[in-house]
Write a protein that holds these residues in place. Structure first.
Motif, PDB file in Angstrom:
ATOM      1  N   THR B  12       0.856  -1.191   0.000  1.00 38.35           N
ATOM      2  CA  THR B  12       0.000   0.000   0.000  1.00 38.35           C
ATOM      3  C   THR B  12       0.891   1.240   0.000  1.00 38.35           C
ATOM      4  OG1 THR B  12      -0.104   0.148   2.419  1.00 38.35           O
ATOM      5  CG2 THR B  12      -1.744  -1.236   1.351  1.00 38.35           C
ATOM      6  N   LYS B  13       0.353   2.343  -0.529  1.00 40.66           N
ATOM      7  CA  LYS B  13       1.202   3.542  -0.549  1.00 40.66           C
ATOM      8  C   LYS B  13       0.537   4.765   0.065  1.00 40.66           C
ATOM      9  CE  LYS B  13       0.113   4.095  -5.389  1.00 40.66           C
ATOM     10  NZ  LYS B  13       0.502   4.153  -6.768  1.00 40.66           N
ATOM     11  N   GLU B  14      -0.697   4.624   0.483  1.00 40.66           N
ATOM     12  CA  GLU B  14      -1.374   5.677   1.245  1.00 40.66           C
ATOM     13  C   GLU B  14      -2.674   5.066   1.768  1.00 40.66           C
ATOM     14  OE1 GLU B  14      -3.305   7.613  -2.820  1.00 40.66           O
ATOM     15  OE2 GLU B  14      -2.221   8.903  -1.457  1.00 40.66           O
ATOM     16  N   SER B  15      -3.397   5.804   2.619  1.00 39.66           N
ATOM     17  CA  SER B  15      -4.643   5.254   3.152  1.00 39.66           C
ATOM     18  C   SER B  15      -5.649   5.093   2.016  1.00 39.66           C
ATOM     19  CB  SER B  15      -5.188   6.141   4.264  1.00 39.66           C
ATOM     20  OG  SER B  15      -5.814   7.277   3.735  1.00 39.66           O
ATOM     21  N   GLY B  16      -6.508   4.101   2.143  1.00 43.99           N
ATOM     22  CA  GLY B  16      -7.506   3.846   1.107  1.00 43.99           C
ATOM     23  C   GLY B  16      -7.760   2.362   0.953  1.00 43.99           C
ATOM     24  N   LEU B  17      -8.572   2.004  -0.038  1.00 44.27           N
ATOM     25  CA  LEU B  17      -8.993   0.617  -0.224  1.00 44.27           C
ATOM     26  C   LEU B  17      -8.259  -0.037  -1.391  1.00 44.27           C
ATOM     27  CD1 LEU B  17     -11.970   2.222   0.764  1.00 44.27           C
ATOM     28  CD2 LEU B  17     -12.228  -0.200   1.248  1.00 44.27           C
ATOM     29  N   TYR B  18      -7.743  -1.231  -1.159  1.00 43.16           N
ATOM     30  CA  TYR B  18      -6.964  -1.979  -2.155  1.00 43.16           C
ATOM     31  C   TYR B  18      -7.657  -3.311  -2.429  1.00 43.16           C
ATOM     32  CZ  TYR B  18      -3.371   1.463  -1.172  1.00 43.16           C
ATOM     33  OH  TYR B  18      -2.690   2.644  -1.026  1.00 43.16           O
ATOM     34  N   ASP B  19      -8.081  -3.492  -3.662  1.00 46.30           N
ATOM     35  CA  ASP B  19      -8.812  -4.696  -4.072  1.00 46.30           C
ATOM     36  C   ASP B  19      -7.850  -5.892  -4.164  1.00 46.30           C
ATOM     37  OD1 ASP B  19     -10.331  -6.620  -5.432  1.00 46.30           O
ATOM     38  OD2 ASP B  19     -11.330  -5.127  -6.681  1.00 46.30           O
ATOM     39  N   PHE B  20      -8.134  -6.964  -3.432  1.00 37.92           N
ATOM     40  CA  PHE B  20      -7.298  -8.172  -3.563  1.00 37.92           C
ATOM     41  C   PHE B  20      -8.150  -9.401  -3.922  1.00 37.92           C
ATOM     42  CE2 PHE B  20      -7.956 -10.444   0.545  1.00 37.92           C
ATOM     43  CZ  PHE B  20      -8.607  -9.454   1.270  1.00 37.92           C
ATOM     44  N   THR B  21      -9.316  -9.143  -4.512  1.00 40.53           N
ATOM     45  CA  THR B  21     -10.228 -10.235  -4.891  1.00 40.53           C
ATOM     46  C   THR B  21      -9.560 -11.223  -5.851  1.00 40.53           C
ATOM     47  OG1 THR B  21     -11.941  -8.521  -4.865  1.00 40.53           O
ATOM     48  CG2 THR B  21     -12.606 -10.705  -5.645  1.00 40.53           C
ATOM     49  N   ASP B  22      -8.855 -10.699  -6.862  1.00 42.76           N
ATOM     50  CA  ASP B  22      -8.264 -11.571  -7.878  1.00 42.76           C
ATOM     51  C   ASP B  22      -7.213 -12.506  -7.270  1.00 42.76           C
ATOM     52  OD1 ASP B  22      -9.849 -10.446  -9.769  1.00 42.76           O
ATOM     53  OD2 ASP B  22      -8.288  -9.238 -10.713  1.00 42.76           O
ATOM     54  N   GLN B  23      -6.449 -11.991  -6.311  1.00 48.61           N
ATOM     55  CA  GLN B  23      -5.426 -12.841  -5.684  1.00 48.61           C
ATOM     56  C   GLN B  23      -6.071 -14.015  -4.941  1.00 48.61           C
ATOM     57  OE1 GLN B  23      -3.735  -8.904  -4.546  1.00 48.61           O
ATOM     58  NE2 GLN B  23      -1.996 -10.169  -3.913  1.00 48.61           N
ATOM     59  N   PHE B  27      -5.897 -18.060  -6.039  1.00 45.50           N
ATOM     60  CA  PHE B  27      -5.507 -19.076  -5.049  1.00 45.50           C
ATOM     61  C   PHE B  27      -6.495 -20.247  -5.064  1.00 45.50           C
ATOM     62  CE2 PHE B  27      -6.326 -20.284  -0.491  1.00 45.50           C
ATOM     63  CZ  PHE B  27      -5.215 -21.096  -0.308  1.00 45.50           C
ATOM     64  N   VAL B  28      -7.781 -19.921  -5.144  1.00 46.31           N
ATOM     65  CA  VAL B  28      -8.832 -20.955  -5.162  1.00 46.31           C
ATOM     66  C   VAL B  28      -8.753 -21.789  -6.447  1.00 46.31           C
ATOM     67  CG1 VAL B  28     -11.362 -21.301  -5.253  1.00 46.31           C
ATOM     68  CG2 VAL B  28     -10.352 -19.715  -3.585  1.00 46.31           C
ATOM     69  N   LYS B  29      -8.552 -21.104  -7.573  1.00 44.92           N
ATOM     70  CA  LYS B  29      -8.480 -21.799  -8.870  1.00 44.92           C
ATOM     71  C   LYS B  29      -7.256 -22.705  -8.957  1.00 44.92           C
ATOM     72  CE  LYS B  29     -12.106 -19.962 -10.750  1.00 44.92           C
ATOM     73  NZ  LYS B  29     -13.273 -20.805 -10.939  1.00 44.92           N
ATOM     74  N   LYS B  30      -6.085 -22.117  -8.653  1.00 39.95           N
ATOM     75  CA  LYS B  30      -4.826 -22.855  -8.842  1.00 39.95           C
ATOM     76  C   LYS B  30      -4.742 -24.089  -7.960  1.00 39.95           C
ATOM     77  CE  LYS B  30      -2.012 -19.080 -10.580  1.00 39.95           C
ATOM     78  NZ  LYS B  30      -1.298 -17.857 -10.152  1.00 39.95           N
ATOM     79  N   ASN B  31      -5.336 -24.012  -6.768  1.00 40.42           N
ATOM     80  CA  ASN B  31      -5.265 -25.137  -5.840  1.00 40.42           C
ATOM     81  C   ASN B  31      -6.465 -26.071  -5.962  1.00 40.42           C
ATOM     82  OD1 ASN B  31      -2.800 -24.758  -3.969  1.00 40.42           O
ATOM     83  ND2 ASN B  31      -3.660 -22.700  -4.194  1.00 40.42           N
ATOM     84  N   LYS B  32      -7.308 -25.799  -6.966  1.00 42.95           N
ATOM     85  CA  LYS B  32      -8.492 -26.649  -7.215  1.00 42.95           C
ATOM     86  C   LYS B  32      -9.299 -26.879  -5.937  1.00 42.95           C
ATOM     87  CE  LYS B  32      -6.611 -28.667 -11.375  1.00 42.95           C
ATOM     88  NZ  LYS B  32      -5.258 -29.159 -11.594  1.00 42.95           N
ATOM     89  N   LEU B  33      -9.547 -25.793  -5.205  1.00 40.41           N
ATOM     90  CA  LEU B  33     -10.353 -25.878  -3.987  1.00 40.41           C
ATOM     91  C   LEU B  33     -11.819 -25.948  -4.420  1.00 40.41           C
ATOM     92  CD1 LEU B  33      -8.455 -23.084  -2.020  1.00 40.41           C
ATOM     93  CD2 LEU B  33      -7.906 -25.524  -2.187  1.00 40.41           C
ATOM     94  N   ILE B  34     -12.493 -27.007  -4.070  1.00 39.53           N
ATOM     95  CA  ILE B  34     -13.866 -27.213  -4.577  1.00 39.53           C
ATOM     96  C   ILE B  34     -14.890 -26.603  -3.619  1.00 39.53           C
ATOM     97  CG2 ILE B  34     -15.530 -28.878  -5.498  1.00 39.53           C
ATOM     98  CD1 ILE B  34     -12.810 -28.704  -7.026  1.00 39.53           C
ATOM     99  N   GLU B 109     -15.434 -21.717  -6.715  1.00 36.89           N
ATOM    100  CA  GLU B 109     -15.610 -20.256  -6.767  1.00 36.89           C
ATOM    101  C   GLU B 109     -15.866 -19.730  -5.352  1.00 36.89           C
ATOM    102  OE1 GLU B 109     -15.939 -18.085  -9.393  1.00 36.89           O
ATOM    103  OE2 GLU B 109     -16.404 -19.337 -11.147  1.00 36.89           O
ATOM    104  N   VAL B 110     -15.283 -18.571  -5.036  1.00 34.48           N
ATOM    105  CA  VAL B 110     -15.633 -17.899  -3.782  1.00 34.48           C
ATOM    106  C   VAL B 110     -17.051 -17.353  -3.918  1.00 34.48           C
ATOM    107  CG1 VAL B 110     -15.081 -16.000  -2.223  1.00 34.48           C
ATOM    108  CG2 VAL B 110     -13.229 -17.260  -3.335  1.00 34.48           C
ATOM    109  N   ILE B 111     -17.899 -17.604  -2.941  1.00 29.88           N
ATOM    110  CA  ILE B 111     -19.273 -17.078  -2.979  1.00 29.88           C
ATOM    111  C   ILE B 111     -19.237 -15.584  -2.655  1.00 29.88           C
ATOM    112  CG2 ILE B 111     -21.555 -17.134  -1.885  1.00 29.88           C
ATOM    113  CD1 ILE B 111     -21.244 -20.096  -1.417  1.00 29.88           C
TER     114      ILE B 111
END
Lengths: 139, 139, 139
Positions: B12-23, B27-34, B109-111
């Protein structure tokens, strides 16, 4: 899969933050909980649970002070006043924080940052016995 | 039963909101978490986690702005001031939001609702490397 | 290990708190869920979930009233105004409360204190159909 249920009692004597990290870590150690989810719920609506800095006690003082200013103990602001001037503010402060903490256990340790502690946030003024339900699911 | 632990770093580089949904989705896709629980904890007490609208960036601006007004960076209001004017407000803002998100994974998929994204809410002013612990338990 | 996913719909008609405890208890009973975690997520960012006192309706009135004062419906305070004066305040109130509740189930009962109920906290003014995702993992 292993599941264990355990209650922690925290005795409080005024509003403020009460560290119960050691009680949780002891529970994890004694029961040899290796990897899993530790779900922690407070069974009251006028006290709450938060994770906060465990290094400087001034942080805990400032937190309690901030919430007391944000949610004044002034009966004119509320309809629900029969249980005392601190009761409705206690419900609001609980709504603004958390009723539960869901932690992860890895290699027989609760995953927490270096400066993180588990706190019961008491919002009532009189002495209370607060019951916290701990539930482990994992291995 | 499968358990996987994984850390995400958000710079982060200042206060505010940082989207990390894709990460998290990666993680869910690559590890085949069902199917299972994905427990996400931030390992700091001056930044927090929230689920918020991912459509209009003005929502993120307004959120940060609201919290800055609600919890002023004014050293006269706090005892804990040695780490800078933004430090104690950061602890308060963390207490007012969440230190963790517990999500459900279904069919790999994350719900999440259509307009929901996962955000790290940075409350400090200077650059930070924030560590987020992800823990999956399920199948 | 057993996993079950189930959606609850709560119809709301104005801002305020809507008790959905019975719908969750029914789900636990009907599916004979014995011990485990029940993870509940709301799939929206302008309504939220909280655990609160279920005894005196004045508590629910006061809570809604407090949040309305804390987060005013005043378009001058926000950039995100296109969806109505209640929309941005709804996002803020959601950030101040919870998007999810993680409960424990023991002996076919959700662990809750005597005075605790599960509430959807609606922050929009117009009628809404709110979707809540319930996910059980356990035995």
């Amino acid at each position: 899969m292993k599941q264990i249920f355990y209650d922690i009692i925290v005795k409080t004597k005024e509003s403020g933050l009460y560290d119960f990290t050691d009680q949780v870590q002891d529970f994890v150690k004694k029961n040899k909980l290796i990897n899993g989810i530790l779900n922690i719920n407070i069974l009251h609506t006028s006290a709450s649970l938060i994770i906060q800095e465990n290094a400087d006690p001034d942080v805990l003082y400032d937190l309690n002070n901030f919430f007391n200013k944000l949610v004044p103990m002034n009966n004119k602001l509320y309809k629900h006043t029969t249980e005392g001037k601190d009761d409705m503010p206690a419900h609001v402060k609980s709504a603004l924080t958390n009723s539960h903490l869901t932690l992860s256990v890895k290699d027989n340790e609760v995953i927490l940052g270096t400066w993180q502690g588990l706190y019961l946030f008491e919002h009532r003024l009189a002495n209370q016995n607060r019951r916290i339900s701990c539930h482990f699911i994992g291995q």
